[in-house]
Design a protein around this motif. Structure first.
Motif, PDB file in Angstrom:
ATOM      1  N   UNK A 157       0.834  -1.198   0.000  1.00  0.00           N
ATOM      2  CA  UNK A 157       0.000   0.000   0.000  1.00  0.00           C
ATOM      3  C   UNK A 157       0.868   1.246   0.000  1.00  0.00           C
ATOM      4  N   UNK A 158       0.240   2.407   0.073  1.00  0.00           N
ATOM      5  CA  UNK A 158       0.977   3.677   0.030  1.00  0.00           C
ATOM      6  C   UNK A 158       2.011   3.784   1.150  1.00  0.00           C
ATOM      7  N   UNK A 218       0.797   7.356  -6.283  1.00  0.00           N
ATOM      8  CA  UNK A 218       0.007   6.417  -5.489  1.00  0.00           C
ATOM      9  C   UNK A 218      -0.756   7.190  -4.427  1.00  0.00           C
ATOM     10  N   UNK A 219      -2.045   6.909  -4.293  1.00  0.00           N
ATOM     11  CA  UNK A 219      -2.900   7.560  -3.298  1.00  0.00           C
ATOM     12  C   UNK A 219      -3.260   6.567  -2.207  1.00  0.00           C
ATOM     13  N   UNK A 220      -3.746   7.075  -1.083  1.00  0.00           N
ATOM     14  CA  UNK A 220      -4.186   6.206   0.009  1.00  0.00           C
ATOM     15  C   UNK A 220      -5.252   5.255  -0.524  1.00  0.00           C
ATOM     16  N   UNK A 221      -5.148   3.999  -0.146  1.00  0.00           N
ATOM     17  CA  UNK A 221      -6.125   3.004  -0.607  1.00  0.00           C
ATOM     18  C   UNK A 221      -5.665   2.215  -1.816  1.00  0.00           C
ATOM     19  N   UNK A 222      -4.692   2.718  -2.570  1.00  0.00           N
ATOM     20  CA  UNK A 222      -4.161   1.964  -3.710  1.00  0.00           C
ATOM     21  C   UNK A 222      -3.374   0.769  -3.194  1.00  0.00           C
ATOM     22  N   UNK A 223      -3.596  -0.384  -3.791  1.00  0.00           N
ATOM     23  CA  UNK A 223      -2.894  -1.612  -3.392  1.00  0.00           C
ATOM     24  C   UNK A 223      -2.264  -2.255  -4.621  1.00  0.00           C
TER      25      UNK A 223
END
Length: 188
Positions: A5-6, A56-61
């Motif tokens: 993740x981020x 990459x943003x929060x929540x991107x996996x």
């Protein structure tokens, strides 16, 4: 399968984007005054060595690729591919010039390298971290070139070019760091 993740983004972390395995070479956490934080990163593809930028943003996996390394010996360049031999089974395997990209300037006959496998397919090669190579071409010394910080370019037997101190001459055997393309010292 493990995910990234981020908050897990750091240098040398491996991840899959699309169906391509990458290694992060550079990253920067950005916290704008307005809006959510994000990470800007540069990733190097294991398939062709190309460097790509991604935000990459929060929540991107991202999935973590299962990459295997196997020690193999570089044999020769057949004009279309670089040929390698498995040190255990003696099987021969070829990689295209594009797959070897940056590593090709360190390939010397008989050198053991780490072959990189992804989904049971050879995708790239990684040379040893340090190598001892002979200088084939470098400018001559000039009287007075003794300042400690001065460097000159030197072409090695594999075709790689590194910066060396002025006292190093053609024909000298030197130790180099293949990751940073850096002179480490003369070999006696």
């Amino acid at each position: 399968m493990a995910t990234v993740g981020m908050s897990d983004i750091k240098k040398n972390v491996r991840l899959i984007v699309g169906d391509v395995p990458y290694k992060i070479v550079e990253f920067q956490h950005v916290k704008p005054g307005k809006g959510a934080a994000f990470v800007r990163m540069k990733m190097k593809s294991f398939l062709n060595g190309k460097v790509v930028e991604k935000t990459v943003h929060a929540g991107d996996k991202f999935e973590v690729p299962i990459i295997e390394f196997k020690t193999m010996q570089y044999l020769y360049d057949d004009g279309e591919m670089y040929q390698f031999m498995d040190n255990e089974t003696y099987d021969q395997l070829g990689l295209t010039y594009e797959q070897c990209d940056d590593a090709s300037k360190w390939l010397k006959d008989g050198t053991n390298v780490d072959m990189i496998f992804f989904k049971n397919q050879a995708i790239s090669v990684q040379p040893p971290e340090t190598m001892e190579l002979v200088i084939t071409e470098t400018p001559p010394n000039f009287k007075g070139d003794t300042s400690s910080g001065s460097k000159k370019p030197a072409t090695l037997e594999t075709g790689a070019v590194v910066q060396v101190p002025y006292h190093v001459l053609e024909g000298d055997l030197i130790k180099v760091n293949t990751i940073d393309c850096e002179f480490l010292g003369k070999v006696k």
